[in-house]
Design a protein around this motif. Structure first.
Motif, PDB file in Angstrom:
ATOM      1  N   UNK A  87     -13.121   3.779  -2.276  1.00 20.71           N
ATOM      2  CA  UNK A  87     -12.106   2.974  -2.955  1.00 20.71           C
ATOM      3  C   UNK A  87     -10.996   2.584  -1.985  1.00 20.71           C
ATOM      4  N   UNK A  88     -10.615   3.524  -1.118  1.00 24.05           N
ATOM      5  CA  UNK A  88      -9.575   3.253  -0.121  1.00 24.05           C
ATOM      6  C   UNK A  88     -10.064   2.226   0.892  1.00 24.05           C
ATOM      7  N   UNK A  89     -11.320   2.365   1.343  1.00 26.42           N
ATOM      8  CA  UNK A  89     -11.898   1.389   2.268  1.00 26.42           C
ATOM      9  C   UNK A  89     -11.915   0.005   1.625  1.00 26.42           C
ATOM     10  N   UNK A  90     -12.308  -0.049   0.351  1.00 29.22           N
ATOM     11  CA  UNK A  90     -12.328  -1.317  -0.370  1.00 29.22           C
ATOM     12  C   UNK A  90     -10.943  -1.911  -0.522  1.00 29.22           C
ATOM     13  N   UNK A  91      -9.962  -1.046  -0.703  1.00 33.33           N
ATOM     14  CA  UNK A  91      -8.587  -1.511  -0.842  1.00 33.33           C
ATOM     15  C   UNK A  91      -8.110  -2.185   0.437  1.00 33.33           C
ATOM     16  N   UNK A  92      -8.331  -1.525   1.590  1.00 32.69           N
ATOM     17  CA  UNK A  92      -7.854  -2.086   2.851  1.00 32.69           C
ATOM     18  C   UNK A  92      -8.665  -3.296   3.311  1.00 32.69           C
ATOM     19  N   UNK A  93      -9.918  -3.387   2.871  1.00 25.49           N
ATOM     20  CA  UNK A  93     -10.743  -4.513   3.289  1.00 25.49           C
ATOM     21  C   UNK A  93     -10.573  -5.741   2.402  1.00 25.49           C
ATOM     22  N   UNK A  94     -10.178  -5.543   1.144  1.00 24.31           N
ATOM     23  CA  UNK A  94     -10.016  -6.707   0.272  1.00 24.31           C
ATOM     24  C   UNK A  94      -8.903  -6.555  -0.764  1.00 24.31           C
ATOM     25  N   UNK A  95      -8.808  -5.379  -1.378  1.00 26.78           N
ATOM     26  CA  UNK A  95      -7.853  -5.188  -2.465  1.00 26.78           C
ATOM     27  C   UNK A  95      -6.413  -5.432  -2.083  1.00 26.78           C
ATOM     28  N   UNK A  96      -6.045  -5.054  -0.866  1.00 28.40           N
ATOM     29  CA  UNK A  96      -4.669  -5.225  -0.415  1.00 28.40           C
ATOM     30  C   UNK A  96      -4.267  -6.697  -0.349  1.00 28.40           C
ATOM     31  N   UNK A  97      -5.243  -7.564  -0.082  1.00 30.49           N
ATOM     32  CA  UNK A  97      -4.968  -9.001   0.015  1.00 30.49           C
ATOM     33  C   UNK A  97      -4.870  -9.658  -1.375  1.00 30.49           C
ATOM     34  N   UNK A  98      -5.283  -8.902  -2.406  1.00 31.49           N
ATOM     35  CA  UNK A  98      -5.222  -9.401  -3.777  1.00 31.49           C
ATOM     36  C   UNK A  98      -4.030  -8.820  -4.527  1.00 31.49           C
ATOM     37  N   UNK A  99      -3.239  -8.009  -3.812  1.00 27.47           N
ATOM     38  CA  UNK A  99      -2.074  -7.410  -4.436  1.00 27.47           C
ATOM     39  C   UNK A  99      -2.382  -6.236  -5.342  1.00 27.47           C
ATOM     40  N   UNK A 100      -3.555  -5.618  -5.186  1.00 25.41           N
ATOM     41  CA  UNK A 100      -3.942  -4.486  -6.016  1.00 25.41           C
ATOM     42  C   UNK A 100      -3.200  -3.219  -5.575  1.00 25.41           C
TER      43      UNK A 100
END
Length: 213
Positions: A87-100
């Motif tokens: 989940x953390x890897x997914x956050x830094x690879x895409x979620x962070x750019x979506x404001x999640x």
């Protein structure tokens, strides 16, 4: 609208060794690359002398850091886990750019998320240890014959030491970028100066909740 609060995460010594170690590593990279002929700044002889002094200083500091981590119980911050790792890897690879929101919240007991734990543990236990170990062997080269260390190869040792230096440089670049991913561009860096980290009001690390159940 969410409100924010500040929690005290980083002690004085923790901040001290973080910045001193950062400075030492930067200067070691600078003098080390000059020794390898990348550029000229201090001159070869001075660069070697500075590099040796900085390297020995780093080893001494590192011993104090390890002692502090063990005696204060901070070693628990580096216990690896795969819980929420992807989940953390997914956050830094895409979620962070979506404001999640970040999938793992910070607390005094959980300063590092699963990805940070694996990274810092590997950095400390493997990369930095290997770098300092090869550096010490390099420093003691003139004594190899006395100790009959004929099994060591100076060229291979130098190659490993240089490869570790590039790996540390790569980590620094990524690490500096990651410091900009907080609530503001400078919030994480500010926390490493003041010790206070800003988090969302009511945020409680999931692992901390589970401990209380």
């Amino acid at each position: 609208m969410s409100t924010k609060k500040k929690i005290y995460l980083y002690t004085r010594f923790e901040r001290f060794w973080h910045w001193v170690q950062s400075l030492l590593i930067f200067l070691l990279l600078l003098t080390g690359f000059e020794v390898h002929g990348t550029f000229t700044l201090f001159g070869f002889q001075k660069a070697v002398e500075y590099h040796n002094f900085l390297g020995l200083t780093w080893v001494i500091l590192f011993i104090f850091i390890v002692f502090w981590v063990v005696t204060t119980g901070e070693w628990r911050q580096y216990i690896p886990t795969t819980k929420k790792l992807f989940e953390v890897i997914g956050y830094y690879s895409s979620g962070i750019f979506k404001g999640l929101p970040h999938p793992v919240k910070k607390s005094k007991e959980t300063k590092h998320n699963p990805l940070q734990r694996l990274t810092y543990l590997g950095l400390t236990a493997i990369l930095l240890t290997l770098q300092m170990g090869t550096g010490l062997l390099y420093y003691l080269y003139n004594d190899w014959a006395i100790w009959n260390w004929t099994f060591l190869d100076l060229r291979l040792l130098a190659l490993i030491h240089l490869a570790c230096a590039f790996a540390i440089l790569a980590f620094i670049i990524v690490h500096v970028y990651m410091t900009t991913t907080g609530h503001t561009l400078t919030s994480h860096i500010s926390a490493m100066f003041s010790g206070w980290e800003e988090v969302e009001e009511g945020e409680v690390a999931e692992w901390e909740v589970q401990k209380k159940r």
